[in-house]
Design a protein around this motif. Structure first.
Motif, PDB file in Angstrom:
ATOM      1  N   MET A  83       2.350   1.341  -3.586  1.00 39.87           N
ATOM      2  CA  MET A  83       1.374   1.332  -4.606  1.00 39.87           C
ATOM      3  C   MET A  83       0.003   2.245  -4.366  1.00 39.87           C
ATOM      4  O   MET A  83      -0.708   2.303  -5.360  1.00 39.87           O
ATOM      5  CB  MET A  83       1.104  -0.164  -5.082  1.00 39.87           C
ATOM      6  CG  MET A  83       2.281  -0.789  -5.483  1.00 39.87           C
ATOM      7  SD  MET A  83       1.835  -2.709  -5.430  1.00 39.87           S
ATOM      8  CE  MET A  83       0.493  -2.354  -7.148  1.00 39.87           C
ATOM      9  N   SER A  84      -0.232   2.662  -3.393  1.00 36.26           N
ATOM     10  CA  SER A  84      -1.378   3.316  -2.902  1.00 36.26           C
ATOM     11  C   SER A  84      -2.620   2.475  -2.717  1.00 36.26           C
ATOM     12  O   SER A  84      -2.482   1.305  -2.999  1.00 36.26           O
ATOM     13  CB  SER A  84      -1.913   4.274  -4.054  1.00 36.26           C
ATOM     14  OG  SER A  84      -2.494   3.625  -5.128  1.00 36.26           O
ATOM     15  N   ILE A  85      -3.578   2.814  -2.019  1.00 37.04           N
ATOM     16  CA  ILE A  85      -4.461   1.921  -1.567  1.00 37.04           C
ATOM     17  C   ILE A  85      -5.589   1.707  -2.831  1.00 37.04           C
ATOM     18  O   ILE A  85      -5.650   2.306  -3.888  1.00 37.04           O
ATOM     19  CB  ILE A  85      -5.574   2.807  -0.639  1.00 37.04           C
ATOM     20  CG1 ILE A  85      -4.783   2.776   0.812  1.00 37.04           C
ATOM     21  CG2 ILE A  85      -6.946   2.024  -0.571  1.00 37.04           C
ATOM     22  CD1 ILE A  85      -5.804   3.636   1.837  1.00 37.04           C
ATOM     23  N   VAL A  93       0.922  -1.167  -0.001  1.00 37.29           N
ATOM     24  CA  VAL A  93       0.005   0.068   0.057  1.00 37.29           C
ATOM     25  C   VAL A  93       0.834   1.296  -0.213  1.00 37.29           C
ATOM     26  O   VAL A  93       0.695   2.261  -0.728  1.00 37.29           O
ATOM     27  CB  VAL A  93      -0.898   0.055   1.141  1.00 37.29           C
ATOM     28  CG1 VAL A  93      -1.809   1.437   1.288  1.00 37.29           C
ATOM     29  CG2 VAL A  93      -2.194  -1.134   0.997  1.00 37.29           C
ATOM     30  N   THR A  94       1.937   1.389   0.662  1.00 40.43           N
ATOM     31  CA  THR A  94       2.843   2.347   0.783  1.00 40.43           C
ATOM     32  C   THR A  94       3.460   2.515  -0.506  1.00 40.43           C
ATOM     33  O   THR A  94       3.680   3.726  -0.976  1.00 40.43           O
ATOM     34  CB  THR A  94       3.952   2.054   1.770  1.00 40.43           C
ATOM     35  OG1 THR A  94       3.284   1.644   3.159  1.00 40.43           O
ATOM     36  CG2 THR A  94       4.811   3.118   1.888  1.00 40.43           C
ATOM     37  N   THR A 120      -7.595  -1.670   4.001  1.00 41.77           N
ATOM     38  CA  THR A 120      -7.565  -0.799   2.881  1.00 41.77           C
ATOM     39  C   THR A 120      -8.662  -0.173   2.245  1.00 41.77           C
ATOM     40  O   THR A 120      -8.589   0.581   1.140  1.00 41.77           O
ATOM     41  CB  THR A 120      -6.746  -1.428   1.444  1.00 41.77           C
ATOM     42  OG1 THR A 120      -7.712  -2.504   1.059  1.00 41.77           O
ATOM     43  CG2 THR A 120      -5.543  -2.094   1.976  1.00 41.77           C
TER      44      THR A 120
END
Length: 240
Positions: A83-85, A80-81, A165
């Motif tokens: 690639m984003s949520i 997530v950090t 997420t």
């Protein structure tokens, strides 16, 4: 105040209500099915190749050990950090979880096939791919299915992390329940996830019984008809 347990409240099972248990269950099944499908498409060919050729066993064994030791929530946080949520980080984390059991079971199943059966198939003129698909893989199916069932159970229980997420799924019952101190919702989520895992395992067990030959799985051995005694034999004398 309504004292009806969350799981028994009819309004929480209403399909027309967004966020109800059926909606969350359907989303959870979607995450599970897609993750297992992608993981199987990756792990099965690699496991079959390694098991058939005997090369790369080190990769199969260590991939299994590494996959079991990876913390899924930590991996998801890292993804997530980076690639984003969204759904993609969840999918990658679940695929990483499901690949090792399928890969190792496929490799182990093929390597456990009786070498005499493989030699006989080759002696009949079968090519390498024919030996793999017609002899080794059918005989290895019980072990392969064992890995598949283990992978499905792991994904079903771990797909709850999707809620962290912001996605749907049964994890919403756990995350939202903890955030609201609604422990009835948390218990409901745990019960539904456990029930779903049991149902899926039973269904896969039924599929396994239909797909795997009774002679390979050991079923039907007790149902074989006894041979008729030959006249004049000791067995015939006992029967008479």
């Amino acid at each position: 105040m309504d004292d009806t347990p969350y799981l028994l409240d009819a309004s929480h099972w209403d399909w027309s209500v967004t966020g109800s248990i059926p909606h969350l269950l359907l989303a959870h099944l979607g995450y599970t099915a897609l993750s297992v499908l992608v993981g199987a498409l990756i792990a099965l060919p690699i496991g079959m190749l390694i098991g058939h050729t005997g090369r790369g066993a080190f990769l199969a064994i260590n991939a299994g050990n590494a996959g079991r030791s990876l913390p899924t929530l930590g991996l998801l946080s890292l993804l997530v950090t980076l690639m984003s949520i969204g759904f993609l980080p969840v999918l990658i984390a679940l695929v990483v979880l499901v690949v090792p059991p399928i890969l190792t079971s496929t490799y182990a199943g093929l390597r456990s096939v009786d070498p005499s059966a493989v030699d006989a198939a080759r002696g009949m003129g079968m090519s390498g791919s024919q030996v793999l698909l017609r002899v080794e893989l059918p005989m290895a199916l019980p072990v392969v299915f064992g890995g598949l069932r283990a992978g499905v159970l792991q994904v079903v229980s771990t797909a709850t992390v999707a809620a962290y997420t912001g996605l749907s799924g049964l994890g919403r019952l756990l995350v939202d329940g903890l955030a609201l101190n609604d422990y009835g919702r948390v218990v409901a989520g745990a019960v539904v996830v456990a029930a779903l895992a049991i149902v899926l395992d039973l269904l896969l067990g039924l599929v396994q019984r239909r797909v795997v030959s009774p002679g390979i799985s050991g079923r039907g051995l007790g149902r074989s008809r006894p041979a008729r005694p030959v006249a004049g034999s000791p067995l015939d004398a006992e029967v008479l």
